[in-house]
Design a protein around this motif. Structure first.
Motif, PDB file in Angstrom:
ATOM      1  N   CYS A  39      -2.510   0.864 -12.873  1.00  0.00           N
ATOM      2  CA  CYS A  39      -2.302   0.191 -11.573  1.00  0.00           C
ATOM      3  C   CYS A  39      -1.286  -0.933 -11.715  1.00  0.00           C
ATOM      4  O   CYS A  39      -0.811  -1.454 -10.717  1.00  0.00           O
ATOM      5  CB  CYS A  39      -3.636  -0.377 -11.081  1.00  0.00           C
ATOM      6  SG  CYS A  39      -4.166  -1.828 -12.003  1.00  0.00           S
ATOM      7  N   LEU A  65       0.845  -1.206   0.000  1.00  0.00           N
ATOM      8  CA  LEU A  65       0.000   0.000   0.000  1.00  0.00           C
ATOM      9  C   LEU A  65       0.874   1.247   0.000  1.00  0.00           C
ATOM     10  O   LEU A  65       0.640   2.189  -0.762  1.00  0.00           O
ATOM     11  CB  LEU A  65      -0.897   0.001   1.243  1.00  0.00           C
ATOM     12  CG  LEU A  65      -2.111  -0.931   1.238  1.00  0.00           C
ATOM     13  CD1 LEU A  65      -2.914  -0.730   2.498  1.00  0.00           C
ATOM     14  CD2 LEU A  65      -2.983  -0.653   0.018  1.00  0.00           C
ATOM     15  N   ARG A  67       4.100   1.018  -8.594  1.00  0.00           N
ATOM     16  CA  ARG A  67       2.841   0.992  -9.365  1.00  0.00           C
ATOM     17  C   ARG A  67       3.178   1.218 -10.818  1.00  0.00           C
ATOM     18  O   ARG A  67       4.072   1.998 -11.142  1.00  0.00           O
ATOM     19  CB  ARG A  67       1.914   2.109  -8.846  1.00  0.00           C
ATOM     20  CG  ARG A  67       0.578   2.170  -9.556  1.00  0.00           C
ATOM     21  CD  ARG A  67      -0.320   3.241  -8.993  1.00  0.00           C
ATOM     22  NE  ARG A  67       0.062   4.585  -9.430  1.00  0.00           N
ATOM     23  CZ  ARG A  67      -0.488   5.697  -8.934  1.00  0.00           C
ATOM     24  NH1 ARG A  67      -1.366   5.597  -7.991  1.00  0.00           N
ATOM     25  NH2 ARG A  67      -0.126   6.868  -9.364  1.00  0.00           N
ATOM     26  N   LYS A 119      -4.576  -2.755  -2.573  1.00  0.00           N
ATOM     27  CA  LYS A 119      -4.158  -1.861  -3.668  1.00  0.00           C
ATOM     28  C   LYS A 119      -5.366  -1.654  -4.592  1.00  0.00           C
ATOM     29  O   LYS A 119      -6.227  -2.505  -4.697  1.00  0.00           O
ATOM     30  CB  LYS A 119      -3.035  -2.520  -4.479  1.00  0.00           C
ATOM     31  CG  LYS A 119      -1.729  -2.576  -3.735  1.00  0.00           C
ATOM     32  CD  LYS A 119      -0.612  -2.976  -4.673  1.00  0.00           C
ATOM     33  CE  LYS A 119      -0.781  -4.407  -5.137  1.00  0.00           C
ATOM     34  NZ  LYS A 119       0.451  -4.927  -5.757  1.00  0.00           N
ATOM     35  N   ALA A 120      -5.385  -0.531  -5.284  1.00  0.00           N
ATOM     36  CA  ALA A 120      -6.540  -0.227  -6.153  1.00  0.00           C
ATOM     37  C   ALA A 120      -6.412  -1.033  -7.436  1.00  0.00           C
ATOM     38  O   ALA A 120      -6.270  -0.463  -8.528  1.00  0.00           O
ATOM     39  CB  ALA A 120      -6.572   1.265  -6.454  1.00  0.00           C
ATOM     40  N   TRP A 121      -6.428  -2.363  -7.305  1.00  0.00           N
ATOM     41  CA  TRP A 121      -6.412  -3.234  -8.496  1.00  0.00           C
ATOM     42  C   TRP A 121      -7.848  -3.618  -8.795  1.00  0.00           C
ATOM     43  O   TRP A 121      -8.483  -4.276  -7.970  1.00  0.00           O
ATOM     44  CB  TRP A 121      -5.568  -4.493  -8.243  1.00  0.00           C
ATOM     45  CG  TRP A 121      -4.119  -4.258  -8.409  1.00  0.00           C
ATOM     46  CD1 TRP A 121      -3.476  -3.062  -8.389  1.00  0.00           C
ATOM     47  CD2 TRP A 121      -3.105  -5.258  -8.667  1.00  0.00           C
ATOM     48  NE1 TRP A 121      -2.130  -3.232  -8.584  1.00  0.00           N
ATOM     49  CE2 TRP A 121      -1.864  -4.564  -8.763  1.00  0.00           C
ATOM     50  CE3 TRP A 121      -3.114  -6.635  -8.811  1.00  0.00           C
ATOM     51  CZ2 TRP A 121      -0.661  -5.229  -8.998  1.00  0.00           C
ATOM     52  CZ3 TRP A 121      -1.919  -7.290  -9.035  1.00  0.00           C
ATOM     53  CH2 TRP A 121      -0.698  -6.599  -9.141  1.00  0.00           C
ATOM     54  N   PHE A 165       2.329   1.820  -3.284  1.00  0.00           N
ATOM     55  CA  PHE A 165       1.362   1.976  -4.391  1.00  0.00           C
ATOM     56  C   PHE A 165       0.823   3.396  -4.429  1.00  0.00           C
ATOM     57  O   PHE A 165       0.762   4.029  -5.484  1.00  0.00           O
ATOM     58  CB  PHE A 165       0.213   0.978  -4.206  1.00  0.00           C
ATOM     59  CG  PHE A 165      -0.818   0.981  -5.315  1.00  0.00           C
ATOM     60  CD1 PHE A 165      -1.931   1.807  -5.246  1.00  0.00           C
ATOM     61  CD2 PHE A 165      -0.656   0.183  -6.433  1.00  0.00           C
ATOM     62  CE1 PHE A 165      -2.863   1.830  -6.276  1.00  0.00           C
ATOM     63  CE2 PHE A 165      -1.582   0.192  -7.470  1.00  0.00           C
ATOM     64  CZ  PHE A 165      -2.697   1.015  -7.383  1.00  0.00           C
TER      65      PHE A 165
END
Lengths: 156, 412, 178, 494
Positions: free
Chosen positions: B334, A62, D175, B178-180, A65
């Motif tokens: 992403c 996190l 990312r 995570k924004a997956w 990311f």
């Protein structure tokens, strides 16, 4: 006793209990640590991993990311200039150079005294104030030589 | 032109509860408490309201497909998507700033529609000012007993990822991951937040709901065109005199919107307009009469999106615009699926090289072929956009691109 | 359509041809003509005259054996610009070699970008058939067969096995990739 | 018969089982649909986008790893359109892929090579720009090396450490195109199943450090076998390098890989089994020797005659036999015939404690580190006949009750240590039989070389009672014979 103060631990526990499921508070807790410590360190990740009963590799995922969370400490004031399309059309590149000149650092760096850190950010939803200037997630309006120098004085 | 959302924007301190109530706020909520769910959903169906976050999915359909309590006992959630990160779109920010209670009322009505007790407003991290406004508004609403247990509304902030704006990626972010984005089936209405049936609605969509309930679905539908009911907010920015948020009926031609925003800046000639935020393919100057509703831009190979109108005058180089958009998409990709993760950065490198003068004619075919190989072959809309946007610009502004991609390949 | 009958007419041999004496004599005349012609040229060249050489044979080893431009002989392991051996010991040459005469063992290379290099690289020239497959198989153009170095003999079998230092010594004359 | 769904794939009617995706059904039947991120034991995240298939009636390409077949559905994978999508997905995987094949250990069994070299690849790359560089040659732990540039982000390894080993050392950090697989700061990839990470990685991103640059995979011979590490009896395939002896430092066993067996070990094996036997050729016995009273190499017949007569010299009560769970079922059979029926020895020691016990966990590893204790039980050792303990045997030797000791594949000095030397001095007869000299090899009167598990055929019975065959991968060293052959030789003379 972890490296957080009792009161800080209370706030983090508050985030853990805030939402119907404990894990939903993790991102908010990480934002809280980022606010306090200007970054999320290894010990913070270990503490949050235990607090949220969540594997540490996912916590570290996190932090790496989301751009809002950083591994290296940012300045007390996190200054950002948007480089989205509308702001680029309005000359955000020139404003970035002007900001770099007045702060004496390149984009992505922190001033030696740790007061300011400057980065170019993706669209921050202020295309009517192009090129948008933001400090600590608070919109300051359009960036111009005058508004930048005025901003740098105003901040304590 | 009847205004639905911006009707009271000239009122001072509209964001406070008693001003909002004085102007007829929360009447719709009282009316809804008297109606049953089917009637409410039918009202939304008659209103032809479609998701104004960009997908254009009929709101009534989304509400009605939520698995009912009997089939899937347990909580249901309504999540407001206020993670507006599309370059060119800032209507949600202005809405949340000017009239937070309208959003809260719409959210409560939606909660009644699908019988949800706990609701969330997910707002992007950079909207800290709007976060505090909403927090105050929620406190006022709780104080005034409008939000009574068991119904609750909670605020949650993102941390700067564009992907969190996609509905399934938003739910992943809320679940501390995570924004997956997820790959439906199952759709969020069947299994969304923590596996529970969830409705994800955009801020603007929910702000329309109180007026629909008060003045009826037909009234709202008549404002717009046949398939797109009501009005919509357009965030006009770029080379324009008065950038800002303007409300127009669905179907209003683009020319009118541009005129309302004071026309092209400095009286220069218009070159292109991006109708719905950078993810929507560009429209040329002579496509200015496109009616702005869910089907108008689609006829020109674009789509309405979230209504982020970006005006580009003749001095703009379309390759620079393409590079700016592709760099945004590559930065925000992403990284879950390979075509978008690798393809977006490949686009950026090709366009960067072209801007530095190293463009090669063969690159145009690479861009075209790679774009086709990406669109439709990825998990979410971002990957489709990477392939779509530049190709549209290459088709409509081929001379800009031929100028930059003219050289011969250096070796073989 | 049916094949027409076809008869072969053989020339009748005359009396002189049947005795075969003339034919034998004519052969000897041709042989001795070449003998004396070349002997004369050879003597004239010895005296310094510029005359076409008498015989095709070359006096090896005094005169070097000259092979064609595309001949394949001595193996070379080439170096990169910075002197590092090009060979990353991917063992493709060892795999393709029909005579199985290339023996390579690999090790870590200090250069991070290359990662792997040959610890030992032996070619048993006693077994090598000089087919050139290794040169074709090599993905890094590391091995090259030089043009006209043919003195590869040795007194012992083990002497025929060329290892890494031997293969990298000297510079290849012709046709090596840059 | 379980309900099956019939659908056509590339013109062939296929019966998919209940809950099986199109990709699973196709792979089960050997039809080629390229895939990287799906793994039978790690789920189908659907993020590599390789397994695109064309389905009649579907508006766009569908990933077959998440496509559950409907009755009568018509799907195509080998048609030009889906092949082009798959080839495009492969091109995206290779955009930033370093051309490392000459130095990559995965070369020869790499997922990218396999697909590029057949109908899906072989296109001219149109990538003209500089590739994105990431970490090379990074050590993750005692057994695993990472190369981030080769990684195609199929996320199999992170799913493995999350779902199977549950040790959570790896994660995907960053990312977009610059995201990398890496260790959590401060962690090392040292969980007991770390070797499996290199198996599941379809490319050369995660490779074995023990196997690094030792031998090329196309020189190896594969033999199905059973891991003798513990009583789980994991199905393995032993990769031996005997064609080119100068490769792999001359060692014959190059590596051990898991073989899929749903009932026993699934797709996994532990690191003890994977790396424990790589020094297979060390300390080996090859000659049949009599050391005392006079050192001489004997033929098998002479040795059998001498040993059998030596065993008869004194009453059988004084004989003790030391065995272990490493004997195969065949060995146990001959062992029982020789020592029980012919010699009716009473003192047996085959308990795995203390030198053949170790760590246990809930996934695979078992506490008793001997593969075939169950085989012994089948012939009575451990049911009818109880095993002595090391101390009681030592006491009997000191009390003079035991004059002869026959140690099969067991090392008394290793357990008794210094006391072992005095104890073995007292014995009139010490026969040591086994593949390795160990510490007792020097002290024995007779030393009989036996073959180790890779050099013989046989069966192990794992703790669940499952009898599993293992095949011969290597030729025995020197004069070594399988244990049962030695027992048969002795039994014939008694």
């Amino acid at each position: 006793m972890s490296h957080f103060s009792a009161e800080q631990e209370q706030t983090l526990m508050g985030w853990a209990r805030r939402y119907p499921y404990r894990i939903m508070g993790l991102l908010e807790a990480l934002r809280q640590v980022q606010e306090w410590r200007r970054c999320v360190g290894d010990q913070d990740e270990e503490y949050l991993a235990k607090l949220f009963d969540y594997p540490r590799n996912h916590v570290h995922e996190l932090v790496t990311f989301f751009p809002g969370l950083t591994l290296r400490p940012t300045g007390r004031y996190r200054v950002g200039i948007c480089r989205g399309l509308s702001c680029a059309l309005a000359g955000s590149a020139a404003m970035c150079r002007c900001m770099e000149k007045s702060l004496g650092i390149k984009a992505g760096e922190t001033t030696p005294d740790g007061k300011f850190s400057f980065e170019t950010m993706e669209c921050i939803g202020a295309c009517d104030h192009a090129p948008a200037l933001i400090v600590n997630d608070k919109l300051q309006g359009a960036a111009s030589e005058q508004s930048i120098s005025e901003l740098l004085e105003r901040l304590p | 032109m009847t205004k639905v959302l911006t009707e009271h924007w000239d009122q001072p301190r509209l964001h406070e509860l008693e001003t909002y109530r004085r102007l007829g706020g929360y009447e719709a909520l009282k009316k809804v408490l008297g109606m049953d769910r089917a009637q409410l959903i039918d009202e939304a169906k008659k209103s032809n309201l479609r998701g104004l976050g960009g997908a254009g999915f009929a709101t009534s359909l989304k509400w009605s497909t939520v698995t009912p309590e009997e089939k899937n006992p347990g909580p249901r959630y309504v999540v407001v998507n206020c993670d507006e990160s599309e370059p060119g779109c800032f209507k949600d920010r202005v809405l949340a700033t000017r009239n937070p209670h309208q959003l809260i009322e719409g959210l409560l009505i939606a909660a009644c529609a699908i019988d949800a007790k706990q609701n969330f407003i997910f707002i992007r991290g950079e909207y800290q000012i709007q976060y505090e406004i909403l927090e105050k508004a929620l406190a006022e609403a709780r104080g005034a007993g409008i939000i009574k247990p068991p119904v609750s509304i909670d605020l949650m902030r993102g941390a700067g990822a564009y992907m969190s704006g996609l509905d399934t990626a938003l739910l992943e972010t809320m679940e501390g991951k995570k924004a997956w984005p997820r790959q439906p089936p199952p759709f969020p209405t069947a299994s969304g937040l923590m596996g529970r049936p969830t409705v994800v609605n955009n801020v603007e969509t929910l702000c329309m709901v109180p007026s629909i309930v008060l003045r009826g679905g037909e009234w709202f539908a008549k404002l717009g065109t046949a398939k797109s009911g009501g009005t919509a907010l357009f965030s006009v920015s770029g080379h324009v005199e008065k950038p800002g948020v303007y409300e127009f009926a669905m179907g209003t031609p683009l020319r009118e919107i541009l005129a309302a925003a004071g026309g092209v800046k400095g009286g220069r000639k218009l070159k292109a307009v991006i109708p719905g935020g950078v993810s929507t393919p560009v429209l040329t100057a002579d496509e200015l009469d496109t009616p702005m509703d869910w089907d108008g831009p689609r006829a020109q190979g674009s789509f309405l999106g979230a209504g982020g109108v970006i005006v580009l005058d003749e001095t703009t180089d379309m390759v620079m615009v393409a590079h700016n958009i592709e760099r945004f998409l590559a930065h925000e990709s992403c990284g879950q699926c390979t075509p978008c993760r690798q393809g977006s950065y490949w686009y950026v490198r090709i366009l960067e090289r072209a801007l530095d003068g190293g463009g090669v004619a063969a690159d145009l075919d690479t861009l075209r072929r790679t774009g086709e190989d990406m669109t439709g072959k990825v998990i979410c809309a971002l990957g489709d956009t990477v392939g779509l946007v530049t190709r549209a610009m290459m088709k409509k502004f081929s001379n800009d691109f031929k100028a930059k991609f003219h050289g011969e390949p250096p070796h073989g | 359509m049916a094949m027409l009958p076809f008869s072969v007419i053989r020339p009748r041999q005359g009396f002189v041809e049947r005795t075969y004496l003339w034919e034998a004599l004519h052969g000897l005349i041709v042989t001795f003509r070449h003998l004396f012609l070349n002997l004369g040229r050879h003597l004239l060249r010895l005296l310094g005259a510029r005359v076409a050489p008498g015989a095709v044979t070359i006096q090896y080893p005094e005169q070097p054996a000259v092979l064609g431009r595309r001949a394949r002989a001595r193996h070379f392991l080439l170096r990169r610009a910075d002197g590092f051996p090009r060979c990353t010991s991917c063992l493709l040459c060892e795999t393709i070699c029909p005579a199985k005469c290339i023996h390579i063992t690999a090790e870590e290379s200090p250069d991070v970008m290359v990662e792997k290099r040959a610890k030992s690289f032996d070619i048993d020239l006693g077994l090598c058939v000089f087919c050139g497959h290794c040169v074709e198989a090599c993905p890094c153009d590391a091995i090259h067969m030089d043009v006209d170095q043919v003195e590869l003999s040795s007194y012992t079998r083990s002497g025929m096995i060329w290892s890494l230092p031997a293969l990298m010594r000297g510079k290849p004359q012709g046709g090596a990739p840059s | 018969m379980a309900k099956t769904i019939k659908f056509t794939l590339d013109g062939r009617v296929i019966e998919a089982r209940e809950g099986e995706t199109v990709l699973q059904a196709a792979t089960r039947l050997g039809l080629l649909i390229p895939h990287y991120c799906w793994h039978p034991a790690l789920g189908n995240p659907g993020n590599c986008r390789m397994c695109n298939v064309e389905v009649e009636g579907a508006p766009k390409a569908l990933v077959s790893c998440r496509l559950y077949p409907k009755e009568g559905m018509v799907a195509r994978s080998a048609a030009p359109a889906p092949r082009r999508w798959q080839s495009a997905a492969l091109e995206f995987h290779l955009v930033d892929h370093p051309l490392d094949c000459p130095v990559c250990d995965q070369s020869g069994e790499c997922g990218l090579q396999d697909y590029y070299m057949n109908s899906i690849g072989r296109y001219r790359s149109s990538m003209r720009d500089n590739k994105w560089h990431m970490g090379k040659r990074m050590v993750l732990g005692p057994h695993i090396m990472l190369d981030q540039e080769r990684c195609i982000m199929c996320t199999r390894c992170t799913r493995f450490v999350d779902l199977i080993s549950k040790s959570h050392e790896l994660g995907i950090f960053g990312r977009g195109h610059s995201q990398v697989i890496d260790l959590v700061p401060g962690r090392v990839l040292d969980n007991p199943y770390s070797g499996c990470v290199a198996d599941v990685c379809p490319v050369g991103a995660l490779t074995d450090r023990d196997f690094r640059f030792q031998v090329r995979v196309w020189y190896l011979d594969w033999t199905d076998s059973i891991c003798p590490g513990c009583s789980r009896g994991c199905n393995i395939s032993a990769h031996t390098s005997t064609r080119r002896p100068w490769q792999n430092k001359g060692l014959r066993l190059a590596r051990v890989k898991p073989r899929y067996k749903p009932e026993v070990n699934g797709h996994w094996i532990c690191d003890e089994g994977r790396y424990g036997f790589l020094n297979y050729d060390s300390d080996r016995l090859g000659k049949v020797m009599r050391l005392k009273p006079s050192a001489e190499e004997l033929s098998w017949e002479a040795a059998a005659a001498e040993v059998s007569s030596a065993l008869r010299r004194k009453p059988a009560e004084g004989l003790a036999v030391m065995a272990s769970g490493r004997l195969s079922n065949e060995d146990w059979q001959a062992f029982q015939k020789l020592f029980l029926e012919k010699l009716n020895v009473r003192r047996f020691l085959f308990a795995p404690e203390p030198d053949q016990v170790g760590a246990e966990d809930e996934l695979l590893r078992r506490r008793d580190k001997a593969p075939n204790l169950e085989g012994g039980k089948a012939v009575g050792f451990g049911t009818r006949i109880a095993s002595m303990s090391w101390d009681s045997l030592a006491a009997d030797i000191e009390a003079g009750k035991v004059w002869g000791l026959y140690a099969v594949d067991r090392d008394p000095v290793k357990v008794w240590d210094q006391r072992g030397h005095e104890l073995l001095e007292r014995l009139d007869l010490l026969v040591y039989q086994g593949p390795r000299k160990g510490l007792t090899g020097e002290l024995a009167h007779y030393r009989l070389p036996a073959t180790d598990w890779l050099e013989e055929k046989g069966h192990f019975t794992n703790f669940q009672g499952l009898v599993q065959p293992y095949r011969q991968a290597l030729k025995p060293l020197g004069a070594a014979k399988p244990d049962w052959a030695i027992f048969e030789g002795l039994a014939a003379r008694l």
